[in-house]
Write an enzyme that holds these catalytic residues in place. Structure first.
Site, PDB file in Angstrom:
ATOM      1  CG  LEU A  27      68.686  27.435  30.555  1.00  0.00           C
ATOM      2  CD1 LEU A  27      67.491  26.514  30.800  1.00  0.00           C
ATOM      3  CD2 LEU A  27      69.809  26.684  29.870  1.00  0.00           C
ATOM      4  CG  ASP A  28      70.034  31.127  24.464  1.00  0.00           C
ATOM      5  OD1 ASP A  28      70.703  31.897  25.169  1.00  0.00           O
ATOM      6  OD2 ASP A  28      70.507  30.467  23.521  1.00  0.00           O
ATOM      7  NE  ARG A  29      60.690  35.490  25.270  1.00  0.00           N
ATOM      8  CZ  ARG A  29      60.056  36.604  24.940  1.00  0.00           C
ATOM      9  NH1 ARG A  29      60.737  37.632  24.452  1.00  0.00           N
ATOM     10  NH2 ARG A  29      58.747  36.706  25.088  1.00  0.00           N
TER      11      ARG A  29
ATOM     12  NE  ARG B 296      70.231  29.661  19.429  1.00  0.00           N
ATOM     13  CZ  ARG B 296      69.471  30.717  19.697  1.00  0.00           C
ATOM     14  NH1 ARG B 296      69.365  31.175  20.947  1.00  0.00           N
ATOM     15  NH2 ARG B 296      68.816  31.334  18.718  1.00  0.00           N
TER      16      ARG B 296
END
Length: 268
Positions: free
Chosen positions: A96-98, A195
């Protein structure tokens, strides 16, 4: 403190045969406690949604990277290995993205890691996200099948021919005055897929500093949003070998819930 042949050299220097290179230790005398503070370990321990002999599902907090590197001393996987010393083979099954919170899947063995990777490749792990997008969504559910590729020289992705195929399904849940709460299901797991797809549709995710609307993000910041509004809400899958089925849900944190309450108050 790096030295070549006992001296400093310019960054343009090219190493030659028989050069002697000194590289100091990245951490000298640091204990595990020093680079993975107790509060961080406690926070991740409390964030475990499910754990059995094969895997862990964690409600990853926003702002914490899944692994260390690029100036980060630790990430989720390094901390989990500390709080689970009896499980030395813990590995991330996906990422997962930060700045994204929610369900993160960790395998406890190579066998389970291989099984989970197989399910991810074939799209047999259902991944459901909750996102707040800028703008009032028009229409109902929309399927997006569009390739994404990294923009040259940048850390961002863009929709373009020649990229890796990406498949997302957007469904509106609640329309607010200037934004919409969405459910997003993904059939592929490309970098920044949701995104990039949301921005491509003209509805960037609120709080996104890479793909978002700067002016709208500033407005939402004034209204209390302090992070990317993207949350991995649910994972569903079945392990073929054992036949065991998993359905794990991660609740929104209190910060995101307050943002939604504020938006709902403006609607009324």
């Amino acid at each position: 403190e790096v030295r070549v042949n006992k001296g400093r050299v310019k960054p343009s220097y090219r190493l030659a045969v028989d050069d002697r290179i000194r590289i100091p230790p990245v951490r000298s005398g640091d204990s595990a406690e020093a680079w993975a503070p107790g509060p961080v370990r406690s926070r991740l321990e409390a964030a475990i949604l499910l754990e059995d002999d094969d895997l862990i599902v964690l409600n990853k907090p926003a702002g914490l990277a899944v692994h260390g590197g690029s100036g980060l001393h630790y990430g989720v996987i390094e901390v989990l290995r500390q709080i689970r010393p009896h499980a030395p083979t813990l590995e991330l099954a996906h990422r997962l993205d930060r700045d994204t919170s929610g369900c993160l899947l960790i395998a406890k063995s190579r066998r389970m890691l291989s099984a989970l990777h197989g399910l991810l490749r074939t799209g047999e792990i259902e991944k459901q996200y909750i996102a707040l997008i800028a703008g009032v969504w028009q229409g109902g559910m929309r399927e997006v099948v569009a390739p994404v590729a990294r923009q040259r020289g940048l850390e961002t992705m863009t929709v373009r021919e020649g990229g890796k195929q990406a498949h997302s399904l957007f469904k509106p849940l609640t329309r607010f005055e200037q934004s919409t709460l969405m459910e997003v299901r993904i059939r592929t797991g490309r970098t920044h897929q949701i995104r990039a797809h949301a921005a491509h549709l003209g509805y960037p995710i609120v709080g996104d500093d890479k793909y978002g609307d700067i002016a709208f993000n500033r407005l939402m910041h004034e209204r209390g949003l302090r992070r990317l509004f993207l949350h991995a809400a649910r994972l569903m899958f079945r392990i073929p070998e054992s036949g065991r089925k998993y359905c794990v849900e991660a609740p929104l944190d209190s910060h995101l819930r307050r943002v939604l309450e504020n938006l709902a108050g403006r609607n009324s």
